[in-house]
Design a protein around this motif. Structure first.
Motif, mmCIF file in Angstrom:
data_model
loop_
_atom_site.group_PDB
_atom_site.id
_atom_site.type_symbol
_atom_site.label_atom_id
_atom_site.label_comp_id
_atom_site.label_asym_id
_atom_site.label_seq_id
_atom_site.Cartn_x
_atom_site.Cartn_y
_atom_site.Cartn_z
ATOM 1 N N ALA A 1 20.523 8.843 26.852
ATOM 2 C CA ALA A 1 21.347 9.990 26.311
ATOM 3 C C ALA A 1 21.710 10.717 27.663
ATOM 4 O O ALA A 1 22.762 11.535 27.790
ATOM 5 C CB ALA A 1 20.869 10.589 25.136
ATOM 6 N N ILE A 2 20.671 11.114 28.257
ATOM 7 C CA ILE A 2 20.860 12.086 29.491
ATOM 8 C C ILE A 2 21.681 11.538 30.490
ATOM 9 O O ILE A 2 22.636 12.259 31.258
ATOM 10 C CB ILE A 2 19.288 12.263 29.957
ATOM 11 N N ALA A 3 21.648 10.265 30.990
ATOM 12 C CA ALA A 3 22.156 9.359 31.993
ATOM 13 C C ALA A 3 24.037 9.292 31.401
ATOM 14 O O ALA A 3 24.717 9.499 32.298
ATOM 15 C CB ALA A 3 21.894 8.059 32.096
ATOM 16 N N ARG A 4 24.201 9.453 30.329
ATOM 17 C CA ARG A 4 25.308 9.149 29.587
ATOM 18 C C ARG A 4 26.143 10.654 29.941
ATOM 19 O O ARG A 4 27.379 10.565 30.372
ATOM 20 C CB ARG A 4 25.095 9.213 28.092
ATOM 21 N N ARG A 5 25.379 11.897 29.896
ATOM 22 C CA ARG A 5 26.006 12.862 30.378
ATOM 23 C C ARG A 5 26.407 12.856 31.802
ATOM 24 O O ARG A 5 27.419 13.463 32.241
ATOM 25 C CB ARG A 5 24.918 14.063 30.114
ATOM 26 N N MET B 1 21.274 7.376 36.377
ATOM 27 C CA MET B 1 22.299 6.782 35.886
ATOM 28 C C MET B 1 22.503 5.315 36.169
ATOM 29 O O MET B 1 23.043 4.436 35.603
ATOM 30 C CB MET B 1 23.688 7.498 36.264
ATOM 31 N N PHE B 2 22.108 4.791 37.204
ATOM 32 C CA PHE B 2 22.026 3.512 37.952
ATOM 33 C C PHE B 2 20.746 2.611 37.592
ATOM 34 O O PHE B 2 20.418 1.716 38.381
ATOM 35 C CB PHE B 2 22.741 3.324 39.264
ATOM 36 N N ARG B 3 19.804 3.202 36.834
ATOM 37 C CA ARG B 3 18.640 2.232 36.816
ATOM 38 C C ARG B 3 18.715 1.362 35.702
ATOM 39 O O ARG B 3 19.570 1.370 34.734
ATOM 40 C CB ARG B 3 17.470 3.182 36.035
#
Length: 193
Positions: A57-61, A106-108
């Motif tokens: 959810a954090i990476a989606r931001r 984001m790219f994990r």
């Protein structure tokens, strides 16, 4: 979900976004996010059953922020496709370097592979924009393959620049000459050069 629950869910993500910006991806523990959100350490599990779901959810931001930046620099499409690819590349590199913790998150691989919140589906439209612009720039080429190679090149520039390696190796003071070289390598030289 009630508005209170939606509000707390959003607050947990907001806290995570702020935490990754200030301290990096390694600081994103459930306990620390809960503490900073002012809730019990078990509360995040009500809204995000796994840690990966909260991280997604954090990476989606982050992907939403990057997509917004790209849309802003591409504009209304009046610039030519090569100029739009250049603007996209610059926006991508600036985002990566200005938001290192978020970019790393984001790219994990485990987040993208987990399928939580459709994170992979959130990341793919940006690649679609790049592939479409590459196809308009080089209609004779396999646009997805060229876009993939260019994206890998941009990602490498972002990582190596962030680590200080490219500055050391090239003596460059900013990444713009490297971006230009990457564009020339994948799209051919710009007209007039």
């Amino acid at each position: 979900m009630t508005s209170t629950e939606t509000g707390l869910r959003s607050r947990l993500v907001d806290v995570g976004v702020d935490l990754v910006a200030r301290e990096g991806a390694q600081a994103l523990t459930l306990r620390e996010i809960a503490r900073r959100a002012g809730v019990s350490h078990g509360a995040p599990r009500r809204y995000f059953p796994t840690h990966l779901e909260l991280l997604s959810a954090i990476a989606r931001r982050g992907f939403a922020d990057l997509a917004g930046r790209v849309a802003a620099v591409i504009g209304d499409g009046t610039a030519g496709p090569r100029a739009q690819v250049a603007a996209l590349g610059r926006a991508y590199l600036e985002f990566a370097l200005d938001n290192r913790g978020m970019y790393e998150l984001m790219f994990r691989h485990e987040l993208l592979e987990s399928g939580h919140l459709g994170l992979r589906d959130t990341s793919l439209p940006l690649f679609g924009v790049l592939a479409e612009l590459v196809g308009r720039t080089r209609p004779e080429a396999d646009a997805r393959a060229v876009a993939g190679a260019l994206w890998a090149n941009l990602h490498g520039i972002a990582q190596l620049w962030g680590w200080g390696s490219l500055q050391l190796a090239t003596g460059a003071e900013d990444f713009v000459p490297l971006l230009r070289t990457a564009l020339d390598a994948h799209l051919g030289p710009e007209d007039g050069r």
